[in-house]
Design a protein around this motif. Structure first.
Motif, PDB file in Angstrom:
ATOM      1  N   ILE A 279       0.339   0.928  -4.030  1.00  0.00           N
ATOM      2  CA  ILE A 279       1.111  -0.053  -4.790  1.00  0.00           C
ATOM      3  C   ILE A 279       1.573  -1.190  -3.884  1.00  0.00           C
ATOM      4  O   ILE A 279       2.030  -0.951  -2.770  1.00  0.00           O
ATOM      5  N   ASP A 280       1.412  -2.423  -4.356  1.00  0.00           N
ATOM      6  CA  ASP A 280       1.928  -3.589  -3.639  1.00  0.00           C
ATOM      7  C   ASP A 280       2.819  -4.379  -4.579  1.00  0.00           C
ATOM      8  O   ASP A 280       2.442  -4.603  -5.725  1.00  0.00           O
ATOM      9  N   PHE A 281       3.990  -4.766  -4.120  1.00  0.00           N
ATOM     10  CA  PHE A 281       4.782  -5.749  -4.863  1.00  0.00           C
ATOM     11  C   PHE A 281       5.877  -6.293  -3.969  1.00  0.00           C
ATOM     12  O   PHE A 281       6.099  -5.789  -2.855  1.00  0.00           O
TER      13      PHE A 281
ATOM     14  N   GLN B 142       0.825  -1.220   0.000  1.00  0.00           N
ATOM     15  CA  GLN B 142       0.000   0.000   0.000  1.00  0.00           C
ATOM     16  C   GLN B 142       0.857   1.268   0.000  1.00  0.00           C
ATOM     17  O   GLN B 142       0.603   2.213   0.735  1.00  0.00           O
ATOM     18  N   LEU B 143       1.865   1.261  -0.859  1.00  0.00           N
ATOM     19  CA  LEU B 143       2.727   2.439  -0.942  1.00  0.00           C
ATOM     20  C   LEU B 143       1.972   3.580  -1.611  1.00  0.00           C
ATOM     21  O   LEU B 143       1.360   3.413  -2.659  1.00  0.00           O
TER      22      LEU B 143
ATOM     23  N   GLY C 270       2.416   4.058   3.808  1.00  0.00           N
ATOM     24  CA  GLY C 270       2.376   2.619   3.540  1.00  0.00           C
ATOM     25  C   GLY C 270       3.591   1.931   4.120  1.00  0.00           C
ATOM     26  O   GLY C 270       4.306   2.502   4.944  1.00  0.00           O
ATOM     27  N   GLU C 271       3.812   0.694   3.696  1.00  0.00           N
ATOM     28  CA  GLU C 271       4.924  -0.067   4.255  1.00  0.00           C
ATOM     29  C   GLU C 271       5.924  -0.455   3.187  1.00  0.00           C
ATOM     30  O   GLU C 271       5.541  -0.864   2.089  1.00  0.00           O
ATOM     31  N   ILE C 272       7.187  -0.299   3.485  1.00  0.00           N
ATOM     32  CA  ILE C 272       8.248  -0.803   2.619  1.00  0.00           C
ATOM     33  C   ILE C 272       9.079  -1.726   3.493  1.00  0.00           C
ATOM     34  O   ILE C 272       9.943  -1.272   4.231  1.00  0.00           O
ATOM     35  N   LEU C 273       8.757  -3.014   3.466  1.00  0.00           N
ATOM     36  CA  LEU C 273       9.431  -3.944   4.368  1.00  0.00           C
ATOM     37  C   LEU C 273      10.677  -4.498   3.707  1.00  0.00           C
ATOM     38  O   LEU C 273      10.601  -5.225   2.716  1.00  0.00           O
ATOM     39  N   PHE C 274      11.815  -4.117   4.250  1.00  0.00           N
ATOM     40  CA  PHE C 274      13.088  -4.613   3.733  1.00  0.00           C
ATOM     41  C   PHE C 274      13.744  -5.431   4.834  1.00  0.00           C
ATOM     42  O   PHE C 274      14.096  -4.888   5.880  1.00  0.00           O
TER      43      PHE C 274
END
Ligand SMILES: Nc1ncnc2c1ncn2[C@@H]1O[C@H](COP(=O)(O)OP(=O)(O)OP(=O)(O)O)[C@@H](O)[C@H]1O
Ligand SMILES: [Mg+2]
Lengths: 334, 334
Positions: free
Chosen positions: A28-30, A10-11, A68-72
């Motif tokens: 955006i999801d990927f 959900q960016l 949103g989330e950017i999980l790294f």
């Protein structure tokens, strides 16, 4: 399947303008797994570069907002501190920029710029870093590497500079490489060489690559999966083979049709009529509706969701509601 | 770089010759007999004849110019009519006084100006930026003589914090080695005198530094703002370089290129400003030297004084050109 190295959920990146806050990248999801090459395609202005800058934490905080989330590797980069981001940038996540001619600093030598990440992240000394820099330059196919270290960007051609950019991005062996149209500015032969090189590096080092391009040929060449973006949203997603053989969204169909075919000589090349809407100019319905030959009344008033389809393909279009419609293939486009 | 320096020095020869010619013609441009004009109408015929011979005015002009040039080459700047001393010896303490004042003013102007410009650009639209730019705007529009007089009135007369004028008020001056008092007092280890010299430098130095400081700050800010938007700065950030280094190294080195031009121009103008400031603050520099010579109609001193200032100006320009080449590798040493 390996677990993803990066997962974007959900960016949403918006910019403050005179007309208020306008989302440029929307929900955006990927995800990308180690060793995988994910393609991101879409016309100019659809938010590809903004997506990559959001991951890097390089969106100007004064005008832009990343939600949103950017999980790294388990950490959410969307709300990470600048200090933490600095440790990740150039080290674990590296980026190759769109403009090779202007992305190198004109007043520093190639050597100084190439070794900088090593000196910053690994605290290597000059000599040790220079040895590694020479290795990298050779790896990206640049001869006379020792000499090159002492040269300035203006002494190099565009292709050489882009190779330097790739070497610079790969020098710390990042786990994720974001390549923002790495070959757009180059001529075709050099383009092919650079792609080959990135493919090699990807195989050798297991680096995950986010390959941003508006060239479907590049996607076919390089990627396993692809996401198609339109006006800040994902409109289609799937395996490269499925998407190319069976494009679902009318926009994807249009993109594939507009690839020039060498075998058939046409009077005119196909192009999708109209232009990408200006961000924020259209809030309701499907963003592509004004350019779509299959638009229905509902497309203008309601926004479709990204729904699952066969073969793991996903599409955001009312023609495929609930995955049941046969969509445009019914209404014979060609 | 070395051959470039030599070539630039070579290109100075015609400039210096031209300067010498203009200064040479100055005295000969006086209508009638210059000797008579210099000595005044009451002068006796023998005195006029003696001065005519002294100045060599009885010979053809090309011979005069030749011997004038020969004199210049051997460091002979003529003899003062008033003191009967060789100007080349007499001028040095005055010249050193001006250089000390100008150098201190310029160092302060560059240091504060460049840093204020950098910080303003880095934190654009912050309170620091607003205040610095308002101060700079006031600074550029401030007439030097007014500022000098106000300083004297407020700081020296009203509050008695600093001396009104002069270069020191010391009974037993240290031995003049360089004639730069800051250095001479340090060599002699006389810190009390050193601080006395500094106290005398503050007011005229500040008056002289204000305008260049303001101009340098504004120039640095706009140059930095432009550079910091460029692609290669984004590249540096993407490598994980600390913002401080991004600003003070990657950005500044590029931003300095136009700033150096401004610094050079301002240093030249500052020499002119020094003459004004010296008269206000009774500073025994080259300005005072020429000013006094004018009131005594001491033509050889006027001539040589102007020549020395012009020479300094040319040297500053040379220095700026070399600095350019050192900063910007794109300048071809051809
Ligand atoms: N800093 C910013 N402030 C406001 N709007 C921005 C900013 N950066 C990008 N945009 C807008 O976001 C939209 C997407 O831009 P982006 O650069 O991501 O496009 P792109 O898909 O990379 O296109 P291209 O293929 O031309 O590189 C554009 O309409 C652009 O005008
Ligand atoms: Mg882009």
């Amino acid at each position: 399947m390996k677990s993803p190295i990066i997962e974007v959920k959900q960016l949403r990146t918006s910019f403050q303008t005179d007309d208020g806050s306008i989302p440029v990248v929307n929900s955006i999801d990927f995800h990308v797994s180690p060793g995988e090459v994910l393609g991101v395609v879409g016309e100019s202005g659809c938010g590809k570069s903004v997506t990559s800058l959001s991951i890097m934490g390089l969106v100007d905080a004064r005008t832009g907002k990343v939600e949103g989330e950017i999980l790294f590797k388990g950490d959410n980069l969307a709300d990470a501190s600048e200090k933490k981001m600095r440790k990740i940038r150039g080290n674990e996540i590296a980026m190759i920029f769109q403009e090779p001619m202007t992305s190198l600093n004109p007043v520093f030598t190639i050597g100084q710029q190439l070794t900088e990440s090593l000196r910053v992240h690994r605290k290597w000394g000059k000599k040790q870093a220079a040895v590694r820099a020479v290795e990298m330059l050779k790896l990206v196919g640049l001869g006379r590497a020792e000499e090159l270290l002492k040269q300035y960007p203006h002494q190099l051609s565009g292709g050489m500079r882009q190779r330097v950019m790739i070497a610079m991005a790969m020098i710390c062996e990042p786990e994720l490489l974001i390549a923002d149209e790495p070959t757009t500015a180059l001529d075709v032969t050099i383009q092919a060489q650079i792609l080959e090189l990135m493919k090699d590096l990807n195989k050798k080092t297991d680096t995950a690559i986010l390959m941003i391009t508006h060239d479907l040929g590049v996607v076919a060449e390089m990627c396993q999966r692809v996401i198609v973006m339109y006006a800040g949203r994902i409109v289609e997603e799937g395996d490269v083979r499925s998407v190319f053989q069976n494009p679902l969204h009318p926009y994807t169909v249009g993109l594939i049709q507009s690839i020039p075919d060498m075998r058939v000589k046409k009077d005119r090349l196909y192009s999708i009529p109209g232009n990408v809407p200006k961000p924020g100019s259209q809030n309701l319905g499907c963003q592509f509706a004004p350019r779509c030959a299959h638009a229905m009344s509902r497309c203008i008033s309601e926004t479709p969701a990204l729904t699952n389809h066969e073969n793991g393909q996903k599409v955001r279009c009312w023609l495929y509601e609930d995955g049941k419609g046969a969509g445009i293939h019914d209404s014979a486009i060609s | 770089m070395f051959s470039y320096t030599i070539r630039r020095l070579g290109s100075l020869i015609p400039v210096l010759l031209g300067m010498a010619l203009i200064v040479f013609m100055m005295i000969r441009a006086i209508p009638g007999n210059p000797a008579q004009t210099i000595l005044g109408q009451q002068a006796t015929a023998t005195a006029v004849a003696a001065l005519t011979k002294d100045l060599g005015l009885d010979k053809p002009w090309h011979i005069q110019f030749w011997s004038y040039l020969k004199g210049l080459f051997s460091g002979d700047l003529g003899v003062s009519l008033r003191t009967r001393q060789p100007i080349s010896q007499e001028v040095w303490p005055y010249l050193a006084a001006t250089m000390e004042l100008a150098l201190v003013a310029m160092i302060v102007a560059v240091f504060i100006g460049v840093n204020a410009g950098i910080i303003s650009a880095w934190f654009q639209n912050s309170w620091f930026d607003y205040i610095a730019m308002i101060v700079a705007l006031i600074g550029v529009s401030m007439p030097i003589f007014w500022l000098g007089l106000m300083e004297q009135y407020v700081v020296a007369l009203q509050f008695d914090l600093l001396p009104t004028s002069g270069r020191d008020n010391i009974r037993d001056p240290v031995q003049a080695i360089t004639n730069l008092y800051l250095i001479d007092t340090l060599i002699a280890g006389r810190f009390d005198q050193f601080f006395e010299v500094i106290k005398h430098l503050i007011l005229p130095g500040f008056a002289l530094a204000t305008i260049p400081m303001a101009i340098i700050a504004r120039m640095t800010r706009s140059s930095m703002l432009e550079v910091m938007r460029s692609d290669y700065i984004r590249t540096a950030r993407a490598k994980g370089v600390k913002m401080f280094w991004v600003v003070y190294s990657h950005s500044l080195k590029n931003a300095l290129i136009p700033v150096v031009t401004v610094i050079g121009l301002q240093t030249g103008l500052l020499l002119g400003g020094a003459i004004l400031t010296e008269t206000i603050f009774g500073w025994p520099g080259i300005g005072t030297y020429i000013y006094d010579a004018i009131s005594y109609r001491d033509y050889p001193v006027i001539q040589s004084g102007i020549l020395v200032v012009a020479f300094l100006f040319v040297m500053i320009n040379l220095f700026v050109d070399l600095l350019y080449a050192a900063i910007d590798p794109r300048i071809k040493y051809k």
